[in-house]
Design a protein around this motif. Structure first.
Motif: not given
Length: 276
Positions: A193-198, A208-218
């Motif tokens: 997830v980055v700024p200005r991203q729609n 997120v449902s497919a990510i074991p750590l249950r969050r998006l990246g930074a």
């Protein structure tokens, strides 16, 4: 080589992952030239890092389009001139996604745009950046790919194909440049997830449902590995593609069907194109 001896070029350095990489390197004491198409965005990046009390005297900006060879060559020369050497290049510039469509509906101009920005841009950065790394007696080249290169996401053929090509380009370069002590590696992020991203909430939820750590990246999740690969501990690592995705590649790709089907309809989704 300690980080205060690192002189790096980071393309796409005005925002997102590129800015995160620049932040990590400057914080470690490296001299960094950030390149990007927008001079104003590069200045915004400088102001953002200064506001974080980082030493921006080690930061340079250079406006350049990585799909234009003469501009890439100029950016590489500007980065080299900052300290009279260049020993690290991080190629973050690229088109994030491209067209979402069935393969039977792909638009050639959009296909070319994705390849131009992701593959050609990385190739030009590698071509001119690696020359300086060799002249410096060795160094590190890092490219940013995507888990789309590995996971077969339906209706995402352009970005998946382009990132797969980028990865193979870097594997070949690692073999060629190894004798010159130049390492070439690829970081394969999940959705960051980055700024200005729609980003539609439904799409984020599917990821997120497919990510074991249950969050998006930074961006900082990616920057740490880039910093390591530039540093002295990584001098015997080359030709590798390293995923940072919260574990998503253990599961599945995202499902673009909810956004694609309304545009094309169920028959065209499965490749049934009427003759007119």
């Amino acid at each position: 080589m300690s980080y205060d001896q690192v002189s790096a070029l980071v393309t796409g350095g005005g925002s997102g992952i590129g800015l995160g990489v620049a932040r990590a390197l400057v914080a470690s004491g490296a001299t960094v030239t950030i390149a990007g198409r927008s001079a104003e965005r590069l200045l915004e990046a400088r102001r953002a890092l200064a506001a974080e009390s980082l030493d921006v005297s080690r930061l340079r900006e250079f406006a350049a389009d990585t799909t234009r060879e003469e501009q890439v060559e100029a950016a590489v020369e500007a980065a080299r001139a900052a300290t009279s050497t260049l020993n690290a290049v991080v190629a973050c510039a690229g088109e994030p996604r491209g067209q979402l469509a069935p393969v039977t509906e792909l638009d050639l101009d959009q296909w070319r745009s994705v390849f131009e920005n992701n593959v050609a841009g990385t190739m030009l950065t590698l071509k001119h950046g690696a020359r300086e790394l060799v002249r410096a007696g060795g160094g590190s080249f890092i490219a940013i790919s995507s888990i789309s290169a590995l996971l077969s996401a339906r209706f995402a053929a352009p970005i998946s194909s382009a990132k797969a090509a980028l990865e193979q380009l870097c594997r070949v370069a690692a073999v060629e440049l190894g004798p010159s002590d130049v390492t070439v590696n690829v970081i394969r992020p999940g959705l960051v997830v980055v700024p200005r991203q729609n980003l539609p909430a439904e799409m984020a939820d599917d990821f997120v449902s497919a990510i074991p750590l249950r969050r998006l990246g930074a961006p900082d999740d990616i920057a740490g590995l880039a910093r390591f690969l530039v540093g002295p501990e990584a001098r015997w690592i080359t030709g590798q593609v390293m995923s940072i995705d919260g574990g998503q590649t253990l599961n599945r790709a995202f499902d673009a069907s909810p956004w694609v089907e309304p545009a094309f309809g169920p028959d065209r989704m499965r490749g049934l194109i009427p003759r007119f």
